[in-house]
Design a protein around this motif. Sequence first.
Motif, PDB file in Angstrom:
ATOM      1  N   ILE A 138       0.863  -1.182   0.000  1.00 24.93           N
ATOM      2  CA  ILE A 138       0.000   0.000   0.000  1.00 24.93           C
ATOM      3  C   ILE A 138       0.896   1.228   0.000  1.00 24.93           C
ATOM      4  O   ILE A 138       1.867   1.303   0.754  1.00 24.93           O
ATOM      5  N   GLN A 139       0.580   2.197  -0.851  1.00 21.57           N
ATOM      6  CA  GLN A 139       1.288   3.471  -0.862  1.00 21.57           C
ATOM      7  C   GLN A 139       0.312   4.574  -0.455  1.00 21.57           C
ATOM      8  O   GLN A 139      -0.825   4.614  -0.945  1.00 21.57           O
ATOM      9  N   SER A 140       0.776   5.450   0.398  1.00 16.16           N
ATOM     10  CA  SER A 140      -0.083   6.496   0.958  1.00 16.16           C
ATOM     11  C   SER A 140       0.498   7.876   0.707  1.00 16.16           C
ATOM     12  O   SER A 140       1.717   8.048   0.590  1.00 16.16           O
ATOM     13  N   TYR A 141      -0.390   8.849   0.631  1.00 19.28           N
ATOM     14  CA  TYR A 141       0.000  10.250   0.506  1.00 19.28           C
ATOM     15  C   TYR A 141      -0.749  11.040   1.571  1.00 19.28           C
ATOM     16  O   TYR A 141      -1.978  10.945   1.674  1.00 19.28           O
ATOM     17  N   ALA A 142       0.002  11.777   2.396  1.00 17.48           N
ATOM     18  CA  ALA A 142      -0.576  12.567   3.491  1.00 17.48           C
ATOM     19  C   ALA A 142      -1.445  11.697   4.390  1.00 17.48           C
ATOM     20  O   ALA A 142      -2.512  12.117   4.847  1.00 17.48           O
ATOM     21  N   GLY A 143      -0.976  10.460   4.615  1.00 15.64           N
ATOM     22  CA  GLY A 143      -1.685   9.551   5.504  1.00 15.64           C
ATOM     23  C   GLY A 143      -2.849   8.815   4.884  1.00 15.64           C
ATOM     24  O   GLY A 143      -3.463   7.963   5.538  1.00 15.64           O
ATOM     25  N   GLN A 144      -3.169   9.107   3.631  1.00 15.85           N
ATOM     26  CA  GLN A 144      -4.301   8.474   2.958  1.00 15.85           C
ATOM     27  C   GLN A 144      -3.794   7.439   1.951  1.00 15.85           C
ATOM     28  O   GLN A 144      -3.026   7.772   1.053  1.00 15.85           O
ATOM     29  N   PRO A 145      -4.214   6.167   2.089  1.00 18.04           N
ATOM     30  CA  PRO A 145      -3.795   5.167   1.099  1.00 18.04           C
ATOM     31  C   PRO A 145      -4.420   5.464  -0.266  1.00 18.04           C
ATOM     32  O   PRO A 145      -5.633   5.670  -0.362  1.00 18.04           O
ATOM     33  N   ILE A 146      -3.583   5.517  -1.307  1.00 15.13           N
ATOM     34  CA  ILE A 146      -4.104   5.822  -2.644  1.00 15.13           C
ATOM     35  C   ILE A 146      -3.694   4.794  -3.691  1.00 15.13           C
ATOM     36  O   ILE A 146      -4.202   4.829  -4.808  1.00 15.13           O
ATOM     37  N   VAL A 147      -2.795   3.859  -3.312  1.00 13.78           N
ATOM     38  CA  VAL A 147      -2.363   2.831  -4.261  1.00 13.78           C
ATOM     39  C   VAL A 147      -2.295   1.497  -3.549  1.00 13.78           C
ATOM     40  O   VAL A 147      -1.699   1.378  -2.468  1.00 13.78           O
ATOM     41  N   PHE A 148      -2.917   0.493  -4.143  1.00 11.96           N
ATOM     42  CA  PHE A 148      -2.717  -0.896  -3.700  1.00 11.96           C
ATOM     43  C   PHE A 148      -2.071  -1.645  -4.848  1.00 11.96           C
ATOM     44  O   PHE A 148      -2.570  -1.621  -5.970  1.00 11.96           O
ATOM     45  N   GLU A 149      -0.933  -2.298  -4.562  1.00 14.21           N
ATOM     46  CA  GLU A 149      -0.163  -2.981  -5.602  1.00 14.21           C
ATOM     47  C   GLU A 149       0.088  -4.437  -5.251  1.00 14.21           C
ATOM     48  O   GLU A 149       0.341  -4.779  -4.087  1.00 14.21           O
ATOM     49  N   GLU A 150       0.056  -5.266  -6.286  1.00 11.77           N
ATOM     50  CA  GLU A 150       0.583  -6.622  -6.212  1.00 11.77           C
ATOM     51  C   GLU A 150       1.788  -6.681  -7.136  1.00 11.77           C
ATOM     52  O   GLU A 150       1.751  -6.160  -8.256  1.00 11.77           O
ATOM     53  N   ILE A 151       2.855  -7.309  -6.673  1.00  8.70           N
ATOM     54  CA  ILE A 151       4.094  -7.405  -7.428  1.00  8.70           C
ATOM     55  C   ILE A 151       4.525  -8.864  -7.486  1.00  8.70           C
ATOM     56  O   ILE A 151       4.438  -9.584  -6.490  1.00  8.70           O
ATOM     57  N   TRP A 152       4.997  -9.287  -8.667  1.00  6.01           N
ATOM     58  CA  TRP A 152       5.533 -10.640  -8.841  1.00  6.01           C
ATOM     59  C   TRP A 152       6.946 -10.542  -9.408  1.00  6.01           C
ATOM     60  O   TRP A 152       7.194  -9.801 -10.373  1.00  6.01           O
ATOM     61  N   LEU A 153       7.884 -11.306  -8.813  1.00  2.00           N
ATOM     62  CA  LEU A 153       9.283 -11.287  -9.212  1.00  2.00           C
ATOM     63  C   LEU A 153       9.803 -12.716  -9.393  1.00  2.00           C
ATOM     64  O   LEU A 153       9.348 -13.636  -8.696  1.00  2.00           O
ATOM     65  N   PRO A 154      10.769 -12.917 -10.294  1.00  2.07           N
ATOM     66  CA  PRO A 154      11.386 -14.248 -10.411  1.00  2.07           C
ATOM     67  C   PRO A 154      12.107 -14.613  -9.116  1.00  2.07           C
ATOM     68  O   PRO A 154      12.938 -13.844  -8.621  1.00  2.07           O
ATOM     69  N   GLY A 155      11.808 -15.769  -8.566  1.00  2.00           N
ATOM     70  CA  GLY A 155      12.370 -16.153  -7.282  1.00  2.00           C
ATOM     71  C   GLY A 155      13.878 -16.303  -7.292  1.00  2.00           C
ATOM     72  O   GLY A 155      14.553 -15.933  -6.325  1.00  2.00           O
ATOM     73  N   VAL A 156      14.436 -16.849  -8.373  1.00  2.66           N
ATOM     74  CA  VAL A 156      15.884 -17.088  -8.428  1.00  2.66           C
ATOM     75  C   VAL A 156      16.654 -15.775  -8.439  1.00  2.66           C
ATOM     76  O   VAL A 156      17.653 -15.611  -7.724  1.00  2.66           O
ATOM     77  N   ARG A 157      16.204 -14.804  -9.220  1.00  2.00           N
ATOM     78  CA  ARG A 157      16.902 -13.518  -9.304  1.00  2.00           C
ATOM     79  C   ARG A 157      16.831 -12.748  -7.990  1.00  2.00           C
ATOM     80  O   ARG A 157      17.761 -12.004  -7.648  1.00  2.00           O
ATOM     81  N   PHE A 158      15.744 -12.904  -7.240  1.00  2.00           N
ATOM     82  CA  PHE A 158      15.549 -12.119  -6.018  1.00  2.00           C
ATOM     83  C   PHE A 158      15.610 -12.993  -4.761  1.00  2.00           C
ATOM     84  O   PHE A 158      14.918 -12.730  -3.775  1.00  2.00           O
ATOM     85  N   THR A 159      16.473 -13.981  -4.784  1.00  2.00           N
ATOM     86  CA  THR A 159      16.657 -14.852  -3.621  1.00  2.00           C
ATOM     87  C   THR A 159      17.040 -14.023  -2.390  1.00  2.00           C
ATOM     88  O   THR A 159      17.933 -13.180  -2.451  1.00  2.00           O
ATOM     89  N   GLY A 160      16.357 -14.263  -1.294  1.00  3.00           N
ATOM     90  CA  GLY A 160      16.655 -13.561  -0.045  1.00  3.00           C
ATOM     91  C   GLY A 160      15.762 -12.373   0.232  1.00  3.00           C
ATOM     92  O   GLY A 160      15.773 -11.837   1.351  1.00  3.00           O
ATOM     93  N   LEU A 161      14.976 -11.962  -0.753  1.00  5.32           N
ATOM     94  CA  LEU A 161      14.058 -10.841  -0.527  1.00  5.32           C
ATOM     95  C   LEU A 161      12.936 -11.275   0.400  1.00  5.32           C
ATOM     96  O   LEU A 161      12.286 -12.292   0.167  1.00  5.32           O
ATOM     97  N   ASP A 162      12.699 -10.508   1.460  1.00  3.87           N
ATOM     98  CA  ASP A 162      11.638 -10.853   2.400  1.00  3.87           C
ATOM     99  C   ASP A 162      10.957  -9.582   2.902  1.00  3.87           C
ATOM    100  O   ASP A 162      11.359  -8.461   2.571  1.00  3.87           O
ATOM    101  N   LEU A 163       9.933  -9.769   3.722  1.00  2.00           N
ATOM    102  CA  LEU A 163       9.119  -8.640   4.192  1.00  2.00           C
ATOM    103  C   LEU A 163       9.939  -7.683   5.055  1.00  2.00           C
ATOM    104  O   LEU A 163       9.787  -6.454   4.940  1.00  2.00           O
ATOM    105  N   ASP A 164      10.829  -8.200   5.882  1.00  2.00           N
ATOM    106  CA  ASP A 164      11.647  -7.328   6.725  1.00  2.00           C
ATOM    107  C   ASP A 164      12.553  -6.443   5.874  1.00  2.00           C
ATOM    108  O   ASP A 164      12.723  -5.256   6.162  1.00  2.00           O
ATOM    109  N   THR A 165      13.144  -7.022   4.826  1.00  2.00           N
ATOM    110  CA  THR A 165      14.017  -6.244   3.941  1.00  2.00           C
ATOM    111  C   THR A 165      13.247  -5.128   3.265  1.00  2.00           C
ATOM    112  O   THR A 165      13.725  -3.987   3.176  1.00  2.00           O
ATOM    113  N   LEU A 166      12.057  -5.429   2.798  1.00  2.00           N
ATOM    114  CA  LEU A 166      11.244  -4.428   2.120  1.00  2.00           C
ATOM    115  C   LEU A 166      10.860  -3.297   3.054  1.00  2.00           C
ATOM    116  O   LEU A 166      10.975  -2.113   2.710  1.00  2.00           O
ATOM    117  N   ASN A 167      10.400  -3.618   4.238  1.00  2.00           N
ATOM    118  CA  ASN A 167       9.936  -2.575   5.149  1.00  2.00           C
ATOM    119  C   ASN A 167      11.082  -1.785   5.777  1.00  2.00           C
ATOM    120  O   ASN A 167      10.873  -0.662   6.245  1.00  2.00           O
TER     121      ASN A 167
END
Length: 247
Positions: A138-167
């Motif tokens: 979710i992306q927000s502007y001035a505290g208001q959510p304005i974008v909901f996104e789903e993203i898909w990535l190749p698992g082999v290229r992005f090995t090690g990517l997790d929720l903690d890394t993103l946040n």
Amino acid sequence: MNLSDINLPVASFSPLYEQIKAMILASLQASEWLPGEAIPSEMELAARFAVSQGTVRKAIDELASQNLLVRRQGKGTFVATHQEDDWQYRFLHLAPDSGMKFHLANRFLVCTKTEANAYIANLLKLKAGDPIIHIDRIQSYAGQPIVFEEIWLPGVRFTGLDLDTLNAWHGTVYGLYESQFATHMVRAEEKIKAIAADETLARHLHLAPGAPLLSVERVAFTYGNKPVEIRHARYDTSEQHYENKLN
């Protein structure tokens, strides 16, 4: 390196500057020069490829026009990067109706490892069942959510990517791809249409079910025209609009 040292995938009638452009692009693909770094001067490249500076200049001009390189007056030519202020939102065309420049705050909800279905596999040039990573954001502007996104990535290229890394990351996602996964997005293709918010989207974006949204499906490519990301974004355009400049 000179022209006799490399087998170029071009026809014999290809202009010389196109051959030099292909060799510079090959160096970019091989990470000889990383995003944000300066490439050698026109004089150095001309000596390296045994051609004139004018030929090198024309090749660089084309790569700059494709947003792969950036010329800086008095400083040289640099590999484009999504971590610079002017480039962070190069692929984001959402703009506030007020005309003010805005910064979107990220909140990542999900980052899971799964398998590619036939549709995702086809877009990413994978096989059905290959490992992929699925992200919700979710992306927000001035505290208001304005974008909901789903993203898909190749698992082999992005090995090690997790929720903690993103946040924990404080820049753009494309900047993260560059710095930690040696993946630089160079172009994207989008499909856009109007939709109505279902209950899930309405909940994420704090809207009433049925509210109008803009659906944007993007496939992003790295060097070599290789697809490495799919995004499906839903934009609340009640106070924003999709802006595109056509040349």
